[in-house]
Write an enzyme that holds these catalytic residues in place. Structure first.
Site, PDB file in Angstrom:
ATOM      1  N   ASP A 102       7.127  -2.800  -5.262  1.00 17.91           N
ATOM      2  CA  ASP A 102       6.415  -3.422  -4.137  1.00 17.91           C
ATOM      3  C   ASP A 102       6.095  -2.370  -3.085  1.00 17.91           C
ATOM      4  O   ASP A 102       6.765  -1.335  -3.007  1.00 17.91           O
ATOM      5  CB  ASP A 102       7.289  -4.498  -3.479  1.00 17.91           C
ATOM      6  CG  ASP A 102       7.563  -5.666  -4.408  1.00 17.91           C
ATOM      7  OD1 ASP A 102       6.803  -5.849  -5.366  1.00 17.91           O
ATOM      8  OD2 ASP A 102       8.558  -6.373  -4.160  1.00 17.91           O
TER       9      ASP A 102
HETATM   10  N1  URA Z   1      11.924  -6.354  -7.592  1.00 15.15           N
HETATM   11  C1  URA Z   1      11.337  -6.601  -6.403  1.00 15.15           C
HETATM   12  O1  URA Z   1      11.512  -7.652  -5.825  1.00 15.15           O
HETATM   13  N2  URA Z   1      10.551  -5.641  -5.883  1.00 15.15           N
HETATM   14  C2  URA Z   1      10.347  -4.446  -6.459  1.00 15.15           C
HETATM   15  O2  URA Z   1       9.635  -3.611  -5.917  1.00 15.15           O
HETATM   16  C3  URA Z   1      10.964  -4.215  -7.694  1.00 15.15           C
HETATM   17  C4  URA Z   1      11.746  -5.185  -8.243  1.00 15.15           C
END
Ligand code: URA
Length: 235
Positions: A102
């Site tokens: 993310d």
């Molecule tokens: N899980 C999440 O919630 N975000 C990420 O960036 C990776 C795994």
């Protein structure tokens, strides 16, 4: 499309002029037909043989990036800074991220030019566990470890067995380590939310046996060495 002599010199241990000689001497065939023209254009994925031996395409760029928050896991974007923007242009034009983090997640992201490698690492069948460090608003519920292990049935999918480890408290936050072998959208955040712990900070610290190099500053990268590559391809 690429030139035949370029393809041969990039994928056999030979120089461009040696490749030209090989081609002109009639040793190289493309899709079963001997080609003696060095600048003959071929598809990157077509069958090229030197005698009876297929010339496999070598793709060889493998980096570990310490992704900072604020950049997106994409090659190109008209608005946001991307992980590729953290590399010099000549490299950036060849590589792509393996999976996604993310925009606000930091940590280990592999960048490569090798599509097969990427596919293998991402395949759920390979069961490659990814490790995350998270700071949460609250401590997860008492039964959270068991719930992670059992799998959580969300509306859109049920998570595969995952591991949760409580690490302690820091700045009023509960710190945990989570290991999952999938990469669904916001998966770690959703799983922790499900057990009462909203994620405030998330960092990926490992993929399989490979750990993020602690000496890598945020936003910097380095090439993976042989041993590290093996760690990612061993299953
Ligand atoms: N899980 C999440 O919630 N975000 C990420 O960036 C990776 C795994």
């Amino acid at each position: 499309m690429t030139r035949l002599d370029k393809y041969v010199s990039e994928n056999l241990p030979c120089t461009r002029s040696e490749a030209k000689k090989l081609i002109c001497s009639g040793r190289i065939s493309v899709k079963g037909e001997i080609i003696k023209v060095p600048d003959f254009k071929i598809e990157e994925d077509c069958d090229v043989f030197c005698g009876q031996k297929r010339i496999e395409k070598i793709s060889g760029l493998y980096f570990m990036l310490n992704k900072p928050a604020g950049v997106i896991s994409a090659v190109k974007d008209d608005i946001h800074k991307t992980v590729n923007d953290l590399f010099p242009k000549e490299l950036a034009s060849r590589i792509f991220p393996v999976g996604r983090l993310d925009v606000d997640t930091e940590g280990l992201l592999i960048m490569t030019d090798d599509g097969d490698f990427c596919h293998r690492l991402e395949s759920p069948k390979k069961n490659v566990y990814k490790t995350y460090f998270a700071k949460c608003s609250k401590k997860p519920s008492e039964d959270a470890e068991r719930i992670f292990e059992k799998g959580i049935a969300f509306k859109d999918y049920t998570t595969r067995p995952a591991r949760l480890r409580l690490l302690g408290e820091e700045d009023g936050c509960a710190c945990v380590e989570v290991e999952i072998c999938e990469g669904r959208f916001h998966q770690v955040k959703r799983m922790l939310h499900h057990v009462g712990a909203d994620v405030i900070y998330l960092k990926r610290t490992g993929i399989g046996r490979l750990k993020l190099d602690q000496s890598l500053e945020k936003g910097t990268y380095r090439a993976l060495n042989e041993e590290e590559l093996k760690m990612l391809t061993e299953n």
